[in-house]
Design an enzyme around this catalytic site. Structure first.
Site, PDB file in Angstrom:
ATOM      1  N   LYS A  91      43.739  34.721  35.493  1.00  0.00           N
ATOM      2  CA  LYS A  91      43.296  35.900  34.757  1.00  0.00           C
ATOM      3  C   LYS A  91      42.751  35.557  33.369  1.00  0.00           C
ATOM      4  CE  LYS A  91      45.966  39.631  36.899  1.00  0.00           C
ATOM      5  NZ  LYS A  91      46.399  38.956  38.109  1.00  0.00           N
ATOM      6  N   GLU A 175      48.141  42.422  27.104  1.00  0.00           N
ATOM      7  CA  GLU A 175      47.010  43.323  26.931  1.00  0.00           C
ATOM      8  C   GLU A 175      47.504  44.686  26.468  1.00  0.00           C
ATOM      9  OE1 GLU A 175      43.698  41.680  30.131  1.00  0.00           O
ATOM     10  OE2 GLU A 175      44.884  43.456  30.628  1.00  0.00           O
ATOM     11  N   ARG A 272      38.369  37.134  47.591  1.00  0.00           N
ATOM     12  CA  ARG A 272      38.638  37.170  49.033  1.00  0.00           C
ATOM     13  C   ARG A 272      38.212  38.531  49.575  1.00  0.00           C
ATOM     14  NH1 ARG A 272      43.044  40.556  49.071  1.00  0.00           N
ATOM     15  NH2 ARG A 272      44.383  40.441  47.241  1.00  0.00           N
TER      16      ARG A 272
END
Length: 288
Positions: A91, A175, A272
């Site tokens: 990430k 975050e 994916r």
């Protein structure tokens, strides 16, 4: 194309085995001894003369080492190249790429210093509430909201343990917690000639314990200009990492009605084919 299904001893009667043209047993029931055995998967492909391996939606679907092993064996991995999986699989790296592309991201900290002191300083700078996220995470694992400063150290320790157990990587990022929020994702496809297209968006705001419950497409009352900005950003992210095949770029937007000027923030890219892709397929059929 003819298909070869692989299965563990526990899945001999599974639907995918019955539907395939051929099938190969690759080990006992535990996934570590069957579906996660890269050597057995590649051996089965070679034995049956398979030209490509589709990794499905789980297990090795986002495993860069497996994608590389397929290439070394001369077998096409039906998915993105290893470098793209690695770039978007973490990430913090994915967020760095988004920032370089000028794609808005949630204010936060994703640095190498993982000390409690640095986390406390950065959380104060961002402003509570914040959310702790596992760098290598997914599926809500290692995800902890923190509403007050005195909750941070304990929440970080818990999130690190959960991330380490689930992904073998306890690194965290912080975050700003956007709540309420709308969770909107864009389905993209890219080919080997540098072309990339999107198949519009899906909305997965309705969740329970960070797990998607209902997905619908298109997103509710999505304005045309906002859709354009979202899909342009998703395609830019895919092209930036040399993407190939199907992928999903996920965004957050503030909760409430959407307008042309609604801000959005890049979250991550799933490298994916997702289990919710049939929602997109239904939209495609409706437009044919």
């Amino acid at each position: 194309m003819r298909t070869v299904a692989v299965y563990s001893a526990a899945d001999q009667a599974a639907l995918h085995v019955a539907m395939a043209d051929e099938s190969v047993e690759i080990g006992p029931a535990p996934s570590a001894e069957s579906y996660l055995r890269q050597d057995r998967l590649i051996a089965a492909a070679r034995d049956r003369g398979a030209e490509c391996i589709h990794p499905g939606c789980g297990f090795l679907a986002e495993n860069a080492d497996f994608a590389a092993a397929c290439a070394e064996a001369g077998i096409v991995f039906v998915g993105p190249p290893p470098d793209a999986i690695r770039a978007m699989g973490q990430k913090d790296e994915a967020k760095r790429i988004a920032v370089e592309l000028g794609i808005p991201t949630v204010p936060g900290y994703a640095g190498a210093d993982q000390s409690d002191a640095v986390f406390a300083r950065e959380a104060e700078h961002i402003g509570f509430p914040v959310v702790l996220k596992a760098v290598a995470g997914g599926g809500g694992k290692g995800l902890k909201p923190v509403f007050k400063p005195d909750e941070l150290v304990e929440a970080a320790a818990s999130a690190r343990r959960e991330a380490q157990a689930a992904f073998g990587d306890g690194r965290m990022m912080i975050e700003k917690l956007i709540e309420p929020a709308r969770h909107i994702e864009v389905q993209v496809f890219a080919d080997t000639r540098g072309n990339a297209v999107h198949l519009f968006e899906r909305e997965c705001t309705l969740q329970r314990r960070s797990q998607k419950v209902i997905e619908e497409a298109p997103a509710i009352a999505m304005p045309a200009a906002l859709r354009q900005r979202l899909t342009d950003a998703a395609l830019a992210a895919a092209r930036a990492v040399g993407y190939l095949g199907a992928g999903t770029v996920e965004f957050l937007a503030p909760g409430g009605p959407l307008t042309d000027a609604t801000p959005f923030y890049f979250m991550e890219m799933n490298t994916r084919l997702q289990i919710e892709h049939p929602v997109t397929e239904q939209i495609g059929r409706a437009h044919v």
